[in-house]
Write a protein that holds these residues in place. Structure first.
Motif: not given
Length: 199
Positions: A72-83, A89-96
């Motif tokens: 679910l987490r991976f798919l959310i990141i993948a979908v948000l990458s199209t926005t 989102v990518c940078v925020g995920t790495v920071i988290w």
């Protein structure tokens, strides 16, 4: 580097530096706020580890839970990458993840010293040997998709082969994540509980 027919020089996101800075920040935050974040909580205390030592793990239930959460987490990141927020989102995920890893490691070292380092290794082995490259691949995929859509590095709408290739790449990444989930549910508990019994 070539990924299923598309030539990619390298990811432009400085993923490793961002992660390292976040890791150090997580360690510093845990050290500075240890009286609040560690001493007044049950985070990794001896009672918690003692309880874990004698618990029985239902690997099937754990696998179902882990699979649902990770995918679910991976798919959310993948979908948000199209926005438009894809790179954010990518940078925020790495920071988290960097902050979390730093706080996790610092908490165990503050409580148990060098034994805490080995406990941290036992807690993430062997599934993180797959999660790390899978996550890196996901971030690379997300950046490529984002730049393809918004910076026109790849024309998604004219080249009919691009979208199927991207979906195949994502399927490969998710397949790697599923294998990592299997390791997390069926192999890691044996390693972690075995270590806790001699901790």
């Amino acid at each position: 580097m070539r990924i299923t027919g598309l030539e990619i020089k390298t990811t432009r996101l400085p993923v490793l530096p961002i992660f390292c800075v976040s890791l150090v920040a997580g360690i510093l935050v845990m050290n500075i706020g240890k009286s609040i974040l560690l001493e007044n909580t049950g985070l990794f205390d001896e009672y918690t580890l003692y309880t874990m030592k004698y618990m029985t793990v239902d690997s099937n239930a754990l696998f179902s839970y882990v699979l649902r959460e990770r995918l679910l987490r991976f798919l959310i990141i993948a979908v948000l990458s199209t926005t438009y927020l894809g790179l954010v989102v990518c940078v925020g995920t790495v920071i988290w993840y960097g902050l979390s890893a730093g706080a996790f490691l610092a908490a165990l070292v503050l409580r148990y010293g060098i034994k805490g380092v080995f406990l941290a290794l036992a807690a993430v082995f062997p599934h993180y040997l797959l999660y790390v490259p899978v996550f890196w691949g996901l971030l690379l995929w997300c950046e490529m998709v984002y730049r393809g859509i918004y910076e026109k590095k790849v024309d998604f709408w004219e080249d009919k082969a691009v979208l199927p290739k991207k979906l195949m790449q994502l399927a490969g990444i998710l397949a790697g994540a599923i294998v990592a989930c299997l390791l997390e549910a069926y192999v890691n508990p044996l390693i972690l509980l075995s270590y806790l019994r001699v901790f």
